[in-house]
Motif scaffolding. Structure first.
Motif, PDB file in Angstrom:
ATOM      1  N   LEU A  49       0.816  -1.384   0.068  1.00  9.30           N
ATOM      2  CA  LEU A  49       0.199  -0.058  -0.098  1.00  9.30           C
ATOM      3  C   LEU A  49       0.787   1.219  -0.082  1.00  9.30           C
ATOM      4  O   LEU A  49       1.736   1.413   0.762  1.00  9.30           O
ATOM      5  CB  LEU A  49      -0.893  -0.006   1.198  1.00  9.30           C
ATOM      6  N   ARG A  50       0.709   2.315  -0.848  1.00  2.31           N
ATOM      7  CA  ARG A  50       1.396   3.399  -1.001  1.00  2.31           C
ATOM      8  C   ARG A  50       0.433   4.372  -1.085  1.00  2.31           C
ATOM      9  O   ARG A  50      -0.504   4.474  -1.617  1.00  2.31           O
ATOM     10  CB  ARG A  50       2.159   3.504  -2.410  1.00  2.31           C
ATOM     11  N   LEU A  51       0.672   5.393  -0.156  1.00  2.18           N
ATOM     12  CA  LEU A  51      -0.021   6.638  -0.005  1.00  2.18           C
ATOM     13  C   LEU A  51       0.659   7.919   0.234  1.00  2.18           C
ATOM     14  O   LEU A  51       1.978   7.737   0.748  1.00  2.18           O
ATOM     15  CB  LEU A  51      -1.179   6.575   1.257  1.00  2.18           C
ATOM     16  N   GLN A  52       0.054   8.903  -0.216  1.00  3.91           N
ATOM     17  CA  GLN A  52       0.795  10.104  -0.069  1.00  3.91           C
ATOM     18  C   GLN A  52      -0.243  11.208   0.760  1.00  3.91           C
ATOM     19  O   GLN A  52      -1.537  11.311   0.134  1.00  3.91           O
ATOM     20  CB  GLN A  52       1.223  10.974  -1.555  1.00  3.91           C
ATOM     21  N   LEU A  53       0.018  11.955   1.958  1.00  5.53           N
ATOM     22  CA  LEU A  53      -0.705  12.834   2.361  1.00  5.53           C
ATOM     23  C   LEU A  53      -0.274  14.178   2.092  1.00  5.53           C
ATOM     24  O   LEU A  53       0.700  14.419   2.135  1.00  5.53           O
ATOM     25  CB  LEU A  53      -0.880  12.595   3.906  1.00  5.53           C
ATOM     26  N   TYR A  54      -1.211  15.184   1.934  1.00  3.90           N
ATOM     27  CA  TYR A  54      -0.669  16.377   1.212  1.00  3.90           C
ATOM     28  C   TYR A  54      -2.065  17.381   1.598  1.00  3.90           C
ATOM     29  O   TYR A  54      -3.207  17.145   1.176  1.00  3.90           O
ATOM     30  CB  TYR A  54      -0.511  16.636  -0.249  1.00  3.90           C
ATOM     31  N   CYS A  55      -1.546  18.158   2.440  1.00  4.37           N
ATOM     32  CA  CYS A  55      -2.526  19.344   2.668  1.00  4.37           C
ATOM     33  C   CYS A  55      -1.892  20.597   2.925  1.00  4.37           C
ATOM     34  O   CYS A  55      -1.120  20.687   4.034  1.00  4.37           O
ATOM     35  CB  CYS A  55      -3.414  18.880   3.970  1.00  4.37           C
ATOM     36  N   THR A  56      -2.341  21.732   2.324  1.00  8.50           N
ATOM     37  CA  THR A  56      -1.573  22.881   2.487  1.00  8.50           C
ATOM     38  C   THR A  56      -2.287  23.794   3.810  1.00  8.50           C
ATOM     39  O   THR A  56      -1.668  24.650   3.920  1.00  8.50           O
ATOM     40  CB  THR A  56      -1.892  23.773   1.262  1.00  8.50           C
ATOM     41  N   GLN A  57      -3.516  23.509   4.006  1.00 12.23           N
ATOM     42  CA  GLN A  57      -4.024  24.138   5.013  1.00 12.23           C
ATOM     43  C   GLN A  57      -3.592  23.725   6.666  1.00 12.23           C
ATOM     44  O   GLN A  57      -3.962  24.466   7.366  1.00 12.23           O
ATOM     45  CB  GLN A  57      -5.552  23.989   5.117  1.00 12.23           C
ATOM     46  N   SER A  58      -3.055  22.702   6.931  1.00 10.78           N
ATOM     47  CA  SER A  58      -2.837  22.135   8.344  1.00 10.78           C
ATOM     48  C   SER A  58      -1.748  21.030   8.190  1.00 10.78           C
ATOM     49  O   SER A  58      -1.313  20.643   7.115  1.00 10.78           O
ATOM     50  CB  SER A  58      -4.018  21.418   8.919  1.00 10.78           C
ATOM     51  N   GLN A  59      -1.005  20.813   9.272  1.00  7.66           N
ATOM     52  CA  GLN A  59       0.053  19.964   9.594  1.00  7.66           C
ATOM     53  C   GLN A  59      -0.507  19.024  10.664  1.00  7.66           C
ATOM     54  O   GLN A  59      -1.346  19.607  11.547  1.00  7.66           O
ATOM     55  CB  GLN A  59       1.340  20.648   9.857  1.00  7.66           C
ATOM     56  N   GLY A  60      -0.024  17.959  10.557  1.00  8.85           N
ATOM     57  CA  GLY A  60      -0.378  17.051  12.019  1.00  8.85           C
ATOM     58  C   GLY A  60      -0.168  15.572  11.616  1.00  8.85           C
ATOM     59  O   GLY A  60       0.219  15.144  10.609  1.00  8.85           O
ATOM     60  N   ASP A  61      -0.972  14.777  12.379  1.00  5.32           N
ATOM     61  CA  ASP A  61      -0.934  13.417  12.349  1.00  5.32           C
ATOM     62  C   ASP A  61      -2.004  12.928  11.222  1.00  5.32           C
ATOM     63  O   ASP A  61      -2.937  13.764  11.029  1.00  5.32           O
ATOM     64  CB  ASP A  61      -1.277  12.680  13.400  1.00  5.32           C
ATOM     65  N   GLY A  62      -1.875  11.906  10.640  1.00  5.02           N
ATOM     66  CA  GLY A  62      -2.937  11.268   9.736  1.00  5.02           C
ATOM     67  C   GLY A  62      -3.206   9.678  10.504  1.00  5.02           C
ATOM     68  O   GLY A  62      -2.565   9.323  11.352  1.00  5.02           O
ATOM     69  N   ALA A  63      -4.322   9.339   9.661  1.00  7.09           N
ATOM     70  CA  ALA A  63      -4.585   7.771  10.189  1.00  7.09           C
ATOM     71  C   ALA A  63      -4.909   7.125   8.814  1.00  7.09           C
ATOM     72  O   ALA A  63      -5.349   7.524   7.966  1.00  7.09           O
ATOM     73  CB  ALA A  63      -6.015   8.035  10.995  1.00  7.09           C
ATOM     74  N   LEU A  64      -4.663   5.755   9.096  1.00  6.60           N
ATOM     75  CA  LEU A  64      -4.978   4.682   8.007  1.00  6.60           C
ATOM     76  C   LEU A  64      -5.656   3.645   8.713  1.00  6.60           C
ATOM     77  O   LEU A  64      -5.324   3.133   9.550  1.00  6.60           O
ATOM     78  CB  LEU A  64      -3.602   4.238   7.435  1.00  6.60           C
ATOM     79  N   MET A  65      -7.002   3.525   8.090  1.00  8.40           N
ATOM     80  CA  MET A  65      -7.911   2.327   8.684  1.00  8.40           C
ATOM     81  C   MET A  65      -7.836   1.258   7.736  1.00  8.40           C
ATOM     82  O   MET A  65      -8.431   1.504   6.548  1.00  8.40           O
ATOM     83  CB  MET A  65      -9.150   3.152   8.769  1.00  8.40           C
ATOM     84  N   ILE A  66      -7.569   0.029   8.125  1.00  6.89           N
ATOM     85  CA  ILE A  66      -7.820  -1.164   7.076  1.00  6.89           C
ATOM     86  C   ILE A  66      -8.776  -1.990   8.016  1.00  6.89           C
ATOM     87  O   ILE A  66      -8.617  -2.190   9.151  1.00  6.89           O
ATOM     88  CB  ILE A  66      -6.452  -1.958   7.183  1.00  6.89           C
ATOM     89  N   SER A  67      -9.674  -2.450   7.142  1.00  2.00           N
ATOM     90  CA  SER A  67     -10.803  -3.312   7.785  1.00  2.00           C
ATOM     91  C   SER A  67     -10.909  -4.609   7.020  1.00  2.00           C
ATOM     92  O   SER A  67     -10.608  -4.604   5.853  1.00  2.00           O
ATOM     93  CB  SER A  67     -11.999  -2.616   8.130  1.00  2.00           C
TER      94      SER A  67
END
Length: 58
Positions: A40-58
């Motif tokens: 699984l490859r992902l890229q998080l990008y947000c110009t409006q905020s910084q911080g943690d992200g979450a990945l949910m797998i079910s």
């Protein structure tokens, strides 16, 4: 976000989704098979905020 299946040691595209800059979250619904390897490859990008992200797998 993209899922690759490893075939002969090489990643092969399996499924992907992009929220395209909207307020939606990327989501992939795919049937993964036992005894196969996936990446699984992902890229998080947000110009409006910084911080943690979450990945949910079910």
């Amino acid at each position: 976000m993209v899922v690759f299946e490893e075939i002969n040691g090489e990643p092969s595209f399996y499924a992907g989704d992009d929220d395209s800059g909207t307020d939606l979250n990327a989501c992939i619904r795919a049937r993964l098979l036992r005894d196969r390897s996936y990446v699984l490859r992902l890229q998080l990008y947000c110009t409006q905020s910084q911080g943690d992200g979450a990945l949910m797998i079910s």
